[in-house]
Motif scaffolding. Structure first.
Motif, PDB file in Angstrom:
ATOM      1  N   ALA A 100       0.811  -1.222   0.000  1.00  0.00           N
ATOM      2  CA  ALA A 100       0.000   0.000   0.000  1.00  0.00           C
ATOM      3  C   ALA A 100       0.842   1.270   0.000  1.00  0.00           C
ATOM      4  CB  ALA A 100      -0.930   0.013   1.214  1.00  0.00           C
ATOM      5  N   THR A 101       2.130   1.157   0.243  1.00  0.00           N
ATOM      6  CA  THR A 101       2.973   2.340   0.353  1.00  0.00           C
ATOM      7  C   THR A 101       3.399   2.848  -1.014  1.00  0.00           C
ATOM      8  OG1 THR A 101       4.920   3.238   1.477  1.00  0.00           O
ATOM      9  CG2 THR A 101       5.157   1.064   0.495  1.00  0.00           C
ATOM     10  N   ASP A 102       3.736   4.125  -1.095  1.00  0.00           N
ATOM     11  CA  ASP A 102       4.376   4.634  -2.307  1.00  0.00           C
ATOM     12  C   ASP A 102       5.781   5.158  -2.023  1.00  0.00           C
ATOM     13  OD1 ASP A 102       3.472   6.844  -0.903  1.00  0.00           O
ATOM     14  OD2 ASP A 102       2.788   7.938  -2.672  1.00  0.00           O
ATOM     15  N   CYS A 103       6.232   4.997  -0.781  1.00  0.00           N
ATOM     16  CA  CYS A 103       7.620   5.338  -0.432  1.00  0.00           C
ATOM     17  C   CYS A 103       8.065   4.429   0.697  1.00  0.00           C
ATOM     18  CB  CYS A 103       7.741   6.802  -0.022  1.00  0.00           C
ATOM     19  SG  CYS A 103       9.412   7.266   0.542  1.00  0.00           S
ATOM     20  N   ALA A 104       8.991   3.538   0.399  1.00  0.00           N
ATOM     21  CA  ALA A 104       9.529   2.624   1.408  1.00  0.00           C
ATOM     22  C   ALA A 104      10.954   3.050   1.731  1.00  0.00           C
ATOM     23  CB  ALA A 104       9.510   1.188   0.908  1.00  0.00           C
ATOM     24  N   VAL A 105      11.192   3.337   3.003  1.00  0.00           N
ATOM     25  CA  VAL A 105      12.525   3.734   3.463  1.00  0.00           C
ATOM     26  C   VAL A 105      13.057   2.611   4.338  1.00  0.00           C
ATOM     27  CG1 VAL A 105      13.856   5.424   4.771  1.00  0.00           C
ATOM     28  CG2 VAL A 105      11.897   6.168   3.384  1.00  0.00           C
ATOM     29  N   LEU A 106      14.114   1.959   3.880  1.00  0.00           N
ATOM     30  CA  LEU A 106      14.716   0.843   4.598  1.00  0.00           C
ATOM     31  C   LEU A 106      16.055   1.314   5.146  1.00  0.00           C
ATOM     32  CD1 LEU A 106      12.778  -0.342   2.328  1.00  0.00           C
ATOM     33  CD2 LEU A 106      14.029  -2.471   2.621  1.00  0.00           C
ATOM     34  N   ILE A 107      16.180   1.361   6.452  1.00  0.00           N
ATOM     35  CA  ILE A 107      17.385   1.887   7.080  1.00  0.00           C
ATOM     36  C   ILE A 107      17.884   0.905   8.132  1.00  0.00           C
ATOM     37  CG2 ILE A 107      15.908   3.314   8.595  1.00  0.00           C
ATOM     38  CD1 ILE A 107      18.287   5.290   8.795  1.00  0.00           C
ATOM     39  N   GLY A 108      19.152   0.540   8.024  1.00  0.00           N
ATOM     40  CA  GLY A 108      19.711  -0.395   8.993  1.00  0.00           C
ATOM     41  C   GLY A 108      19.122  -1.784   8.857  1.00  0.00           C
ATOM     42  N   THR A 109      18.743  -2.175   7.661  1.00  0.00           N
ATOM     43  CA  THR A 109      18.204  -3.509   7.425  1.00  0.00           C
ATOM     44  C   THR A 109      18.602  -3.997   6.043  1.00  0.00           C
ATOM     45  OG1 THR A 109      16.181  -4.790   7.044  1.00  0.00           O
ATOM     46  CG2 THR A 109      16.004  -2.411   6.775  1.00  0.00           C
ATOM     47  N   ASN A 110      19.201  -5.164   5.982  1.00  0.00           N
ATOM     48  CA  ASN A 110      19.437  -5.846   4.706  1.00  0.00           C
ATOM     49  C   ASN A 110      18.280  -6.821   4.519  1.00  0.00           C
ATOM     50  OD1 ASN A 110      20.400  -7.053   2.411  1.00  0.00           O
ATOM     51  ND2 ASN A 110      22.123  -8.073   3.402  1.00  0.00           N
ATOM     52  N   THR A 111      17.108  -6.261   4.250  1.00  0.00           N
ATOM     53  CA  THR A 111      15.864  -7.031   4.253  1.00  0.00           C
ATOM     54  C   THR A 111      15.901  -8.184   3.265  1.00  0.00           C
ATOM     55  OG1 THR A 111      14.877  -4.848   4.567  1.00  0.00           O
ATOM     56  CG2 THR A 111      13.374  -6.698   4.415  1.00  0.00           C
ATOM     57  N   ALA A 112      16.533  -8.001   2.129  1.00  0.00           N
ATOM     58  CA  ALA A 112      16.564  -9.050   1.110  1.00  0.00           C
ATOM     59  C   ALA A 112      17.188 -10.327   1.630  1.00  0.00           C
ATOM     60  CB  ALA A 112      17.326  -8.560  -0.120  1.00  0.00           C
ATOM     61  N   GLU A 113      18.176 -10.219   2.506  1.00  0.00           N
ATOM     62  CA  GLU A 113      18.832 -11.414   3.042  1.00  0.00           C
ATOM     63  C   GLU A 113      18.302 -11.815   4.410  1.00  0.00           C
ATOM     64  OE1 GLU A 113      22.935 -12.461   2.176  1.00  0.00           O
ATOM     65  OE2 GLU A 113      23.286 -10.365   1.660  1.00  0.00           O
ATOM     66  N   CYS A 114      17.951 -10.839   5.236  1.00  0.00           N
ATOM     67  CA  CYS A 114      17.600 -11.145   6.626  1.00  0.00           C
ATOM     68  C   CYS A 114      16.100 -11.328   6.849  1.00  0.00           C
ATOM     69  CB  CYS A 114      18.120 -10.040   7.543  1.00  0.00           C
ATOM     70  SG  CYS A 114      19.910  -9.839   7.470  1.00  0.00           S
ATOM     71  N   HIS A 115      15.270 -10.728   6.025  1.00  0.00           N
ATOM     72  CA  HIS A 115      13.815 -10.889   6.100  1.00  0.00           C
ATOM     73  C   HIS A 115      13.297 -11.055   4.663  1.00  0.00           C
ATOM     74  CE1 HIS A 115      14.835  -8.660   9.840  1.00  0.00           C
ATOM     75  NE2 HIS A 115      13.899  -9.419  10.369  1.00  0.00           N
ATOM     76  N   PRO A 116      13.727 -12.111   3.986  1.00  0.00           N
ATOM     77  CA  PRO A 116      13.539 -12.196   2.531  1.00  0.00           C
ATOM     78  C   PRO A 116      12.094 -12.204   2.062  1.00  0.00           C
ATOM     79  CG  PRO A 116      14.403 -14.267   3.421  1.00  0.00           C
ATOM     80  CD  PRO A 116      14.498 -13.254   4.512  1.00  0.00           C
ATOM     81  N   ILE A 117      11.176 -12.779   2.820  1.00  0.00           N
ATOM     82  CA  ILE A 117       9.797 -12.830   2.347  1.00  0.00           C
ATOM     83  C   ILE A 117       9.129 -11.465   2.465  1.00  0.00           C
ATOM     84  CG2 ILE A 117       7.583 -14.016   2.573  1.00  0.00           C
ATOM     85  CD1 ILE A 117      10.089 -15.672   1.524  1.00  0.00           C
ATOM     86  N   VAL A 118       9.433 -10.717   3.508  1.00  0.00           N
ATOM     87  CA  VAL A 118       8.986  -9.324   3.574  1.00  0.00           C
ATOM     88  C   VAL A 118       9.512  -8.560   2.368  1.00  0.00           C
ATOM     89  CG1 VAL A 118       9.434  -7.139   4.783  1.00  0.00           C
ATOM     90  CG2 VAL A 118       8.585  -9.104   6.049  1.00  0.00           C
ATOM     91  N   PHE A 119      10.775  -8.746   2.054  1.00  0.00           N
ATOM     92  CA  PHE A 119      11.368  -8.031   0.924  1.00  0.00           C
ATOM     93  C   PHE A 119      10.721  -8.462  -0.391  1.00  0.00           C
ATOM     94  CE2 PHE A 119      14.576  -7.240  -2.371  1.00  0.00           C
ATOM     95  CZ  PHE A 119      14.811  -5.895  -2.144  1.00  0.00           C
ATOM     96  N   ASN A 120      10.426  -9.747  -0.540  1.00  0.00           N
ATOM     97  CA  ASN A 120       9.793 -10.214  -1.772  1.00  0.00           C
ATOM     98  C   ASN A 120       8.446  -9.523  -1.995  1.00  0.00           C
ATOM     99  OD1 ASN A 120      11.929 -11.917  -2.184  1.00  0.00           O
ATOM    100  ND2 ASN A 120      10.842 -13.802  -1.688  1.00  0.00           N
ATOM    101  N   ARG A 121       7.671  -9.384  -0.922  1.00  0.00           N
ATOM    102  CA  ARG A 121       6.379  -8.717  -1.058  1.00  0.00           C
ATOM    103  C   ARG A 121       6.560  -7.248  -1.452  1.00  0.00           C
ATOM    104  NH1 ARG A 121       2.011 -10.409   3.538  1.00  0.00           N
ATOM    105  NH2 ARG A 121       0.902  -8.773   2.383  1.00  0.00           N
ATOM    106  N   LEU A 122       7.503  -6.575  -0.795  1.00  0.00           N
ATOM    107  CA  LEU A 122       7.748  -5.173  -1.119  1.00  0.00           C
ATOM    108  C   LEU A 122       8.291  -5.028  -2.539  1.00  0.00           C
ATOM    109  CD1 LEU A 122       7.996  -2.174  -0.304  1.00  0.00           C
ATOM    110  CD2 LEU A 122      10.277  -2.725   0.584  1.00  0.00           C
TER     111      LEU A 122
END
Length: 749
Positions: free
Chosen positions: A174-196
């Motif tokens: 639902a967002t139109d601006c995602a700010v990811l700070i201090g997180t390597n989401t693709a490796e550490c939370h991969p399913i969250v990252f896949n959805r985003l």
């Protein structure tokens, strides 16, 4: 075909739903280990709202570790130099009870320390709190969430009046601006990252900003990557706030009606001119302005963070500085917007609900609050004043107390501090000082087992029934789908039996984990994390449900089983229902580089491994994916030190050393190094990143600055292959221990 068991992945805080299939399946090929034994299989659960059928390599292979190197029987020894001997559970329980009574008489209740884990189910956490904080009267229960999310807890409490991420995974779409700070989401939370990432790719107007000193896989997917200097997060966030204020990109109605302290915050922001911020952060002014402009123009800003903010001597201040931007622009409580802490462990959220840190009590209550203590005492049927008014020791403080001989019993469960704690050489020396250490785990060997006097075999994922809460506050029932091996027992049963042997039979008269959860749910009544409407039976019938879920339900909570955003009405959990701005400056790194130690070492996780390899190290596919530790270094730094890629170096800090091969890469800036945190002494020689890190912690959250320390690098040539498959030596094999070994991990298809 047997219906699959529906459960939750036991690794990170994403909370992916899994379906588990038994080894024997008619007309289906059966996965087998190296010895030919059939294996359980996992696949994503498409009905789970959080993961929607997706699963990463860890979840896909987790069942392959179920029978690897299991601790099967209680083991006791008189000293750390003596061998373990198998004993009965009666002997083990008597030993614990006797030591507890001895310590209470000699040192008092505060001579007892328990260190738990986000691997616990909520029922395990709750029974442990009732035993330690209630019946024994000490708040010295801490968990490895102290190393993970305690800065997020403190930030939420100080800004909003209560813990709890206000967002949902539905906000990812639902967002139109995602700010990811201090997180390597693709490796550490991969399913969250896949959805985003899917949402980002499908919608050209959606912008992704990533703030990280490294060009991670997450950063590579971003529209804007801000490769800031380690420790400059607050400066960056205040710089964005400065520009938002200058441009009038504010939400005045929300600020005036829903917040407090904005004037003091604006006074801080005036010191953060773009040129100053850009120089301190090591980025271009144009990039800073692009980040601020993207935030200003967005209809809904979703920020996400993890260890890069939390694991800092300024962790709470960093979290609150990020929340400030949401408050000044009204980006909270509505679809696609809000500050979203990505939890590190599968049930760190459930632990927070159950009071599983040394300063909190069940139901989001605080140890220092006399009304909260009184409520819990009355609920547990304990006399007034039984719960101490003094917050307990954090795990770092427990290590200091061991040094000072103020601890008579240390009980560690489901975690591996002999790898994960900072200043590791000093930590190990402190662990050796413990007069009596109980270590409760599913696996043997682990590095921490070498410091134990008593080993207790714990049932793990799939062998006990209980609940877990993920990062978006969704509670999932995780039923047992197989019996524990040999004499292993669920953690809550172990804690309850010790309580009964100490004379608290009435408090621990639980016949099942469902009864434990029923009691726990009642203690949350009227609290922000109210789950009085949940039970094992309801979760089994309806599937995962997000809290709040009170009984009786309100109109708002009854409308949906999940996607319940907190603070949608602009009312917060503070006394005046207003959120708090935090006027904060940064002091920078606790240990900045200097002439002797010119590099900043940062640490983190890799996609396949998780924490200290207690489970993933026993899975062949993951071992092949990540066979050995390494040190990332910028090419210009390598050139200056005359180091070639693949050559070995010694990394030195004021506390210790590590030896490992260098990976020369443009993905990290000059002056910064990266080292993965997964390798303890069991899996590689002299490659422990926490031999280098310092223990300086955030004064509010108690979370240590594991993400940055000052080091030097010395070339040492090429002592051996970079692929360290397994250590030369291992701790002794236990009598009747699991037959499998680390070196023959089960293959996967």
């Amino acid at each position: 075909m047997t219906d699959p068991a529906k459960t939750l992945c036991p690794y990170c805080g994403v909370g992916c739903g899994l379906e588990v299939l038994p080894p024997a399946q008619p007309n289906k090929p059966t996965h087998r280990d190296a010895a030919g034994n059939p294996l359980w299989q996992t696949r994503g659960d498409r009905a789970h709202p959080s993961s929607q059928g997706m699963v990463c390599v860890k979840g896909a292979t987790v069942a392959e570790s179920l029978d690897r190197d299991r601790l099967k029987h209680p083991m006791l020894r008189q000293s750390l130099d003596a061998p373990f001997e198998r004993v009965s559970w009666d002997v083990a329980f008597d030993a614990i009870a006797a030591q507890i009574q001895t310590v209470r008489q000699s040192l008092g209740a505060d001579g007892l320390c328990v260190y738990g884990s986000g691997q616990f189910q909520t029922e395990d956490y709750y029974v442990a709190q009732k035993l330690v904080k209630g019946c024994l009267g000490t708040n010295n229960f801490d968990a490895n969430s102290r190393l993970c999310m305690s800065s997020a807890v403190a930030g939420y409490i100080q800004s909003f009046g209560s813990d709890g991420p206000p967002c949902c995974y539905a906000d990812l779409e639902a967002t139109d601006c995602a700010v990811l700070i201090g997180t390597n989401t693709a490796e550490c939370h991969p399913i969250v990252f896949n959805r985003l990432r899917k949402h980002h790719k499908r919608n050209s107007h959606v912008q992704m900003i990533v703030v990280d000193p490294r060009r991670t896989d997450t950063a590579k997917a971003a529209d804007l990557h801000l490769a800031i200097r380690p420790g400059s997060d607050i400066t960056l966030l205040n710089g964005i706030g400065h520009l938002l204020l200058r441009w009038g990109a504010l939400e005045p109605e929300f600020i005036d009606g829903c917040t407090q302290g904005f004037a003091a915050y604006t006074e801080v922001l005036r010191h953060y001119e773009p040129a100053i911020v850009a120089e301190r952060c090591g980025i271009a002014v144009a990039d800073l302005e692009t980040a601020a402009r993207t935030w200003a123009r967005a209809k809904a800003v979703l920020s996400m963070w993890s260890m890069g903010l939390n694991q800092s001597s300024e962790g709470t201040a960093k979290v609150r500085s990020l929340i400030n931007l949401h408050l000044m622009t009204g980006n909270i409580g509505r679809p696609g917007a809000g500050p979203f802490s990505l939890t590190g462990q599968p049930n760190a959220m459930g632990g927070r609900e159950a009071g599983g840190l040394s300063h909190i009590l069940p139901g989001y209550r605080m140890v220092k609050n006399p009304d909260h203590r009184r409520q819990v005492e009355q609920f547990w049927g304990l006399p007034a004043g039984q719960i101490s008014a003094t917050p307990g020791l954090s795990v770092g403080e427990m290590m200091l107390a061991l040094e000072q001989q103020r601890v008579g019993l240390l009980w560690i469960a489901a975690t591996n501090p002999a790898v994960s704690l900072p200043d590791l050489n000093r930590t190990k020396a402190a662990l050796r000082q413990s007069p009596f250490t109980v270590y409760q785990d599913a696996y043997y060997p682990t590095e921490t087992a070498a410091f134990a006097h008593l080993l207790l075999p714990a049932a793990q994922w799939g062998e006990k029934s209980g609940t877990m809460t993920n990062s978006e506050r969704v509670v999932t029932l995780c039923p047992a789908f197989r019996p524990p091996p040999a004499e292993a027992r669920p953690d809550w049963e172990i804690f309850a039996e010790v309580g009964r042997r100490l004379g608290f039979a009435d408090q621990f008269a639980f016949a099942s984990s469902a009864e434990v959860y029923r009691e726990f749910a009642q203690i949350t009544r009227g609290q922000p994390c109210d789950i009085t409407g949940l039970s094992h039976a309801r979760l089994a019938a309806l599937g995962p449900i997000q809290w709040p879920c009170p009984d009786p339900e309100t109109e708002a909570t009854a409308a949906t089983r999940y996607d319940k955003r907190l603070y949608a009405r602009g009312l917060f959990a503070t006394a005046d229902r207003r959120a708090r701005f935090a006027p904060l400056h940064s002091n920078g790194l606790a240990e900045p580089p200097d002439d002797r130690y010119p590099f900043v070492l940062t640490t983190g996780r890799l996609y396949g491994h998780w924490h200290t390899q207690t489970r993933t190290g026993r899975i062949e596919k993951i071992q092949k994916m990540h066979p050995a530790p390494f040190l990332e270094m910028n090419p210009r730094d390598a050139q200056q030190l005359k180091i070639q890629g693949g050559e070995w170096v010694e990394v030195r800090s004021q506390r210790g050393t590590a030896r490992l091969p260098v990976l020369v890469t443009q993905n990290i800036g000059r002056g910064t190094l990266f080292m993965p945190m997964h390798w303890g002494s069991l899996w590689a020689d002299a490659a422990e990143c926490n031999a280098l890190t310092h223990p300086i912690a955030c004064p509010i959250s108690g979370q240590p600055e594991l993400k940055a320390c000052a080091v030097q690098v010395v070339p040492v040539g090429q002592p051996g292959s970079g692929a360290i498959a397994a250590p030369e030596t291992r701790p002794e094999t236990l009598p009747e221990a699991a037959e499998s070994s680390i070196l023959s991990a089960a293959p996967t298809s």
